[in-house]
Design a protein around this motif. Structure first.
Motif, PDB file in Angstrom:
ATOM      1  N   SER A   1       1.180   4.415  -2.742  1.00  0.00           N
ATOM      2  CA  SER A   1       0.912   5.768  -2.259  1.00  0.00           C
ATOM      3  C   SER A   1       2.114   6.690  -2.443  1.00  0.00           C
ATOM      4  CB  SER A   1       0.512   5.740  -0.790  1.00  0.00           C
ATOM      5  OG  SER A   1      -0.686   5.022  -0.610  1.00  0.00           O
ATOM      6  N   SER A   2       3.298   6.182  -2.161  1.00  0.00           N
ATOM      7  CA  SER A   2       4.473   7.042  -2.228  1.00  0.00           C
ATOM      8  C   SER A   2       4.774   7.486  -3.649  1.00  0.00           C
ATOM      9  CB  SER A   2       5.689   6.312  -1.654  1.00  0.00           C
ATOM     10  OG  SER A   2       6.013   5.177  -2.439  1.00  0.00           O
TER      11      SER A   2
ATOM     12  N   SER B   1       0.827  -1.203   0.000  1.00  0.00           N
ATOM     13  CA  SER B   1       0.000   0.000   0.000  1.00  0.00           C
ATOM     14  C   SER B   1       0.859   1.250   0.000  1.00  0.00           C
ATOM     15  CB  SER B   1      -0.918  -0.006   1.219  1.00  0.00           C
ATOM     16  OG  SER B   1      -1.739   1.130   1.238  1.00  0.00           O
TER      17      SER B   1
ATOM     18  N   HIS C   1       0.775   9.311  -5.013  1.00  0.00           N
ATOM     19  CA  HIS C   1      -0.059  10.251  -4.278  1.00  0.00           C
ATOM     20  C   HIS C   1      -0.056  11.591  -5.012  1.00  0.00           C
ATOM     21  CE1 HIS C   1      -1.459  12.904  -1.059  1.00  0.00           C
ATOM     22  NE2 HIS C   1      -1.990  11.815  -0.542  1.00  0.00           N
TER      23      HIS C   1
END
Length: 283
Positions: A164-165, A160, A168
């Motif tokens: 996201s990194s 996850s 995002h």
């Protein structure tokens, strides 16, 4: 940050359909640049994964997602199975991350939201004129989004965080990824992408590779190949027209790049993949 800036991922659907599958459902060496959504009425169907030779069963009362870039063989059921399916792309999710985070198919429990959206999709796509009804596409997207929401919620923290990194909306690379997606057929320069992100070109290239596992040029080329593969299966355009629309200067260069990435030339890929849509109807 505005609300629009936060809407990075979205789903593009190509086909949603329900067919009875039996002995004919046996295509080999299937590999697509889009995802598959499956719901089966009974046990019996499965796929064999090329990565390790394992068999992935497709039992009833579950939603099965087969990620893009997974290579597999279809294994037909002994008895007829009603097969609800959709083919879709997650726009904004790079192929490198798909292969890293979603290397295998996954089965999701048929909870109330997944069951309700699958049934709504089944009802909306019924009938010969379903492709012309807007509710059919929205119902298919609702089912896919519900399944993807569960999929993302079930990722372990490491996977996850990996998504996201890199993706995002606060990521400094987001402007470059958005530009590539919007202008994939144009002659984009790394220097222009770097300026979009506020970086010097060398720093941008290093950061891009560190976060996405590819150079900007490799990423752009893969997006062009992915879109070309989709057009080969979902349109009747000539290979020359597809090459031009996807940013390749000519058919010969397109064929060389496509063959290196997909394992077969464009014409063979078009002939050999499972049928889709009106001209191609297999899932």
């Amino acid at each position: 940050m505005g609300i629009i800036d936060q809407d990075w991922f979205h789903v593009r659907t190509f086909i949603s359909h329900e067919v009875p599958i039996h002995a004919w459902w046996k295509d080999r060496d299937v590999c697509s640049t889009y995802w598959r959504y499956y719901v089966n009425s009974r046990a019996g169907a499965s796929i064999r994964l090329h990565a390790d030779g394992s068999v992935f069963d497709l039992p009833p009362r579950m939603v099965h997602l087969v990620p893009a870039w997974v290579r597999f063989d279809l294994m037909p059921p002994a008895n007829v199975v009603q097969h609800l399916y959709a083919h879709f792309d997650i726009v904004g999710l790079p192929g490198t991350l798909v292969r890293e985070v979603f290397a295998r198919p996954v089965s999701l429990p048929f909870d109330a939201p997944l069951r309700a959206t699958a049934e709504a999709m089944r009802a909306a796509i019924a009938g010969a004129d379903a492709a012309r009804r807007p509710q059919a596409q929205f119902a298919a997207k609702a089912a896919i989004y519900a399944a993807l929401a569960m999929l993302m919620s079930r990722l372990d923290p490491e996977r996850s965080a990996r998504i996201s990194s890199a993706l995002h909306p606060d990521s400094r690379l987001a402007p470059a990824l958005q530009r590539i997606e919007a202008d994939v057929a144009l002659p984009l320069r790394v220097s222009a992408l770097a300026r979009d992100c506020g970086f010097a070109e060398a720093h941008f290239a290093r950061r891009f590779r560190a976060e996405l596992g590819q150079s900007p040029g490799q990423y752009l080329l893969e997006r062009r190949v992915a879109l070309a593969a989709q057009r080969l299966l979902l349109s009747d355009e000539s290979i020359e027209d597809i090459a031009e629309r996807c940013g390749f200067p000519d058919r010969f260069y397109f064929t060389r790049v496509f063959t290196r990435r997909m394992g077969v030339p464009p014409a063979a890929y078009r002939r050999g993949q499972p049928d889709l849509g009106g001209r191609r109807t297999r899932g």
